[in-house]
Design a protein around this motif. Structure first.
Motif, PDB file in Angstrom:
ATOM      1  N   LEU A  14       0.828  -1.207   0.000  1.00 49.38           N
ATOM      2  CA  LEU A  14       0.000   0.000   0.000  1.00 49.38           C
ATOM      3  C   LEU A  14       0.863   1.259   0.000  1.00 49.38           C
ATOM      4  CD1 LEU A  14      -3.039   0.675   0.073  1.00 49.38           C
ATOM      5  CD2 LEU A  14      -2.839   0.873   2.557  1.00 49.38           C
ATOM      6  N   ASN A  15       1.914   1.262   0.790  1.00 45.89           N
ATOM      7  CA  ASN A  15       2.800   2.425   0.857  1.00 45.89           C
ATOM      8  C   ASN A  15       3.550   2.658  -0.451  1.00 45.89           C
ATOM      9  OD1 ASN A  15       2.230   3.335   3.467  1.00 45.89           O
ATOM     10  ND2 ASN A  15       3.652   1.877   4.384  1.00 45.89           N
ATOM     11  N   LYS A  16       3.851   1.582  -1.161  1.00 47.48           N
ATOM     12  CA  LYS A  16       4.603   1.707  -2.413  1.00 47.48           C
ATOM     13  C   LYS A  16       3.708   2.010  -3.618  1.00 47.48           C
ATOM     14  CE  LYS A  16       8.425  -1.385  -1.159  1.00 47.48           C
ATOM     15  NZ  LYS A  16       9.085  -2.687  -1.452  1.00 47.48           N
ATOM     16  N   HIS A  17       2.528   1.371  -3.651  1.00 45.73           N
ATOM     17  CA  HIS A  17       1.708   1.425  -4.866  1.00 45.73           C
ATOM     18  C   HIS A  17       0.344   2.081  -4.693  1.00 45.73           C
ATOM     19  CE1 HIS A  17       4.704  -1.216  -6.649  1.00 45.73           C
ATOM     20  NE2 HIS A  17       4.577  -2.036  -5.617  1.00 45.73           N
ATOM     21  N   GLY A  18      -0.097   2.309  -3.484  1.00 44.72           N
ATOM     22  CA  GLY A  18      -1.397   2.935  -3.269  1.00 44.72           C
ATOM     23  C   GLY A  18      -2.559   2.010  -3.573  1.00 44.72           C
ATOM     24  N   PHE A  19      -3.715   2.605  -3.922  1.00 39.82           N
ATOM     25  CA  PHE A  19      -4.953   1.840  -4.069  1.00 39.82           C
ATOM     26  C   PHE A  19      -5.349   1.524  -5.510  1.00 39.82           C
ATOM     27  CE2 PHE A  19      -5.351   3.835   0.079  1.00 39.82           C
ATOM     28  CZ  PHE A  19      -5.897   2.834   0.850  1.00 39.82           C
ATOM     29  N   LYS A  20      -4.644   2.102  -6.486  1.00 37.91           N
ATOM     30  CA  LYS A  20      -5.099   1.983  -7.876  1.00 37.91           C
ATOM     31  C   LYS A  20      -5.186   0.536  -8.359  1.00 37.91           C
ATOM     32  CE  LYS A  20      -4.139   6.496  -9.869  1.00 37.91           C
ATOM     33  NZ  LYS A  20      -3.438   7.251 -10.938  1.00 37.91           N
ATOM     34  N   PHE A  21      -4.183  -0.279  -7.966  1.00 33.48           N
ATOM     35  CA  PHE A  21      -4.200  -1.679  -8.393  1.00 33.48           C
ATOM     36  C   PHE A  21      -5.499  -2.364  -7.960  1.00 33.48           C
ATOM     37  CE2 PHE A  21      -3.645  -6.118  -7.123  1.00 33.48           C
ATOM     38  CZ  PHE A  21      -3.260  -6.692  -8.329  1.00 33.48           C
ATOM     39  N   PHE A  22      -5.892  -2.130  -6.705  1.00 39.01           N
ATOM     40  CA  PHE A  22      -7.114  -2.739  -6.190  1.00 39.01           C
ATOM     41  C   PHE A  22      -8.344  -2.181  -6.900  1.00 39.01           C
ATOM     42  CE2 PHE A  22      -4.034  -2.755  -2.637  1.00 39.01           C
ATOM     43  CZ  PHE A  22      -3.901  -4.129  -2.484  1.00 39.01           C
ATOM     44  N   GLY A  23      -8.284  -0.889  -7.251  1.00 42.71           N
ATOM     45  CA  GLY A  23      -9.390  -0.281  -7.986  1.00 42.71           C
ATOM     46  C   GLY A  23      -9.574  -0.918  -9.346  1.00 42.71           C
ATOM     47  N   TYR A  24      -8.481  -1.070 -10.110  1.00 39.44           N
ATOM     48  CA  TYR A  24      -8.564  -1.693 -11.431  1.00 39.44           C
ATOM     49  C   TYR A  24      -9.051  -3.140 -11.339  1.00 39.44           C
ATOM     50  CZ  TYR A  24      -5.996   2.299 -13.361  1.00 39.44           C
ATOM     51  OH  TYR A  24      -5.617   3.550 -13.761  1.00 39.44           O
ATOM     52  N   TYR A  25      -8.539  -3.836 -10.330  1.00 38.90           N
ATOM     53  CA  TYR A  25      -8.953  -5.237 -10.141  1.00 38.90           C
ATOM     54  C   TYR A  25     -10.457  -5.335  -9.887  1.00 38.90           C
ATOM     55  CZ  TYR A  25      -9.756  -9.687  -7.797  1.00 38.90           C
ATOM     56  OH  TYR A  25     -10.282 -10.898  -7.434  1.00 38.90           O
TER      57      TYR A  25
END
Length: 265
Positions: free
Chosen positions: A232-243
Motif C-alpha cells: 500500500l505504501n509503495k503502490h497505493g490503491f489503484k491496483f485494487f481499484g482496477y482489479y
C-alpha cells in the motif's frame, strides 16, 4: 461442501479479508461458481472461518493488543455503530448474501472510488496523523457499516474512513485490521448463535471442515497482513481499484448475458 471447496473458500477469506476488495463478495462469487452458495452450512462456514483471520491480527500485533486498556476502549467506541446497525438490519443483509448482482455492482463502484483515493488523500502521507482519537474511531466505525452490503469491502470502507480523518495510510490500514477483530468476532458469534441448531447437527466431517478452514484462513491472512501495508505504501490503491472494476464488469457482463455462473448444474 467438500474439503477442496472448504480450502478454496478459506484461502479466499485469508487473502481478501484485509484487502480493499471484499472478502464476502469473493466468497459469494466462489461459492456460486462451486454451486454451494445457497447451502446453509456454506453460509455458516464463510462466517465461522473469519475467526482464523481474526486470530492472525491478534498474533501479528500481539504487543499492541496487550499494551493498554485505552486501545480496547477505542475499538469499542468504533465498533458501536456497526454493532447497532448490524443487529437492526441483519435479516436485510442476509438477504443480500446470495445476490451476485449486488456484489458485482458494489465491486465496480467501489473500484472506481479506489482509483481516486490516492489523489484525494495525498497530503496525508506528509501531514497525516498516526494516532486514532475516539472521535475518529467512531466515524470510522460508522463508515464501516456501509460494508454490510456485500461487495463493498469492510477493509476499503474503514481505510478510506481513516484517510478521510487525516490518518496516514499505515495508521488507517492498521486501525482497519484492529477494528476487524471485534467486528468479525461479533458477526461470527451472532451467526453461530443463530445457526446453533445447524451447528449441533453438523457431522464430524463438517466440524473438520470448520477446523481446516480456520487454520488455512489464519495462515493466509497472516501472510496477507504482513505484505499489505508495504504494498500500500509503495503502490497505493489503484491496483485494487482496477482489479475490482475488471471483476465487477466481467460479472455484470456474464449476468446480463444470462450465463450460468455455477460450474455444475
Amino acid at each position: 461442501m467438500g474439503f477442496l471447496e472448504a480450502i478454496i473458500l478459506a484461502i479466499i477469506e485469508g487473502l481478501t479479508e484485509f484487502l480493499p476488495v471484499s472478502s464476502t463478495g469473493h466468497m459469494i462469487i466462489a461459492s456460486t461458481f462451486m454451486n454451494i452458495a445457497s447451502d446453509d452450512f456454506t453460509k455458516l462456514f464463510t462466517v465461522a472461518i473469519q475467526f482464523g483471520a481474526i486470530l492472525s491480527v491478534v498474533v501479528f500485533y500481539f504487543k499492541k493488543f496487550f499494551q493498554s486498556i485505552n486501545f480496547y476502549v477505542k475499538l469499542f467506541v468504533a465498533f458501536i455503530p456497526t454493532g447497532i446497525i448490524g443487529l437492526l438490519f441483519k435479516s436485510k443483509v442476509d438477504e443480500l448474501l446470495e445476490n451476485i448482482w449486488v456484489v458485482a455492482t458494489s465491486l465496480l463502484l467501489g473500484g472506481i472510488v479506489l482509483l481516486f483515493v490516492d489523489k484525494w488523500f495525498a497530503k496525508n502521507e506528509e501531514e497525516g496523523e498516526e494516532e486514532v482519537s475516539y472521535k475518529t474511531g467512531f466515524i470510522i466505525g460508522t463508515i464501516q457499516s456501509i460494508a454490510m452490503v456485500p461487495g463493498v469491502s469492510r477493509s476499503a470502507a474503514t481505510i478510506i474512513g481513516g484517510l478521510s480523518q487525516k490518518l496516514t495510510r499505515k495508521a488507517a490500514a492498521e486501525f482497519s485490521f484492529f477494528l476487524a477483530v471485534p467486528t468479525m468476532f461479533a458477526a461470527t458469534v451472532k451467526s453461530i448463535w443463530d445457526e446453533k441448531e445447524l451447528l449441533m447437527e453438523s457431522t464430524n466431517n463438517e466440524f473438520w471442515l470448520l477446523l481446516v478452514g480456520n487454520l488455512v484462513a489464519f495462515v493466509v491472512a497472516y501472510a496477507a497482513i504482513k505484505s499489505f501495508i508495504s504494498f500500500l505504501n509503495k503502490h497505493g490503491f489503484k491496483f485494487f481499484g482496477y482489479y475490482r472494476i475488471a471483476l465487477g464488469l466481467v460479472l455484470l457482463i456474464l449476468l446480463l448475458a444470462k450465463v450460468n455462473l455455477t460450474m455444475v448444474g
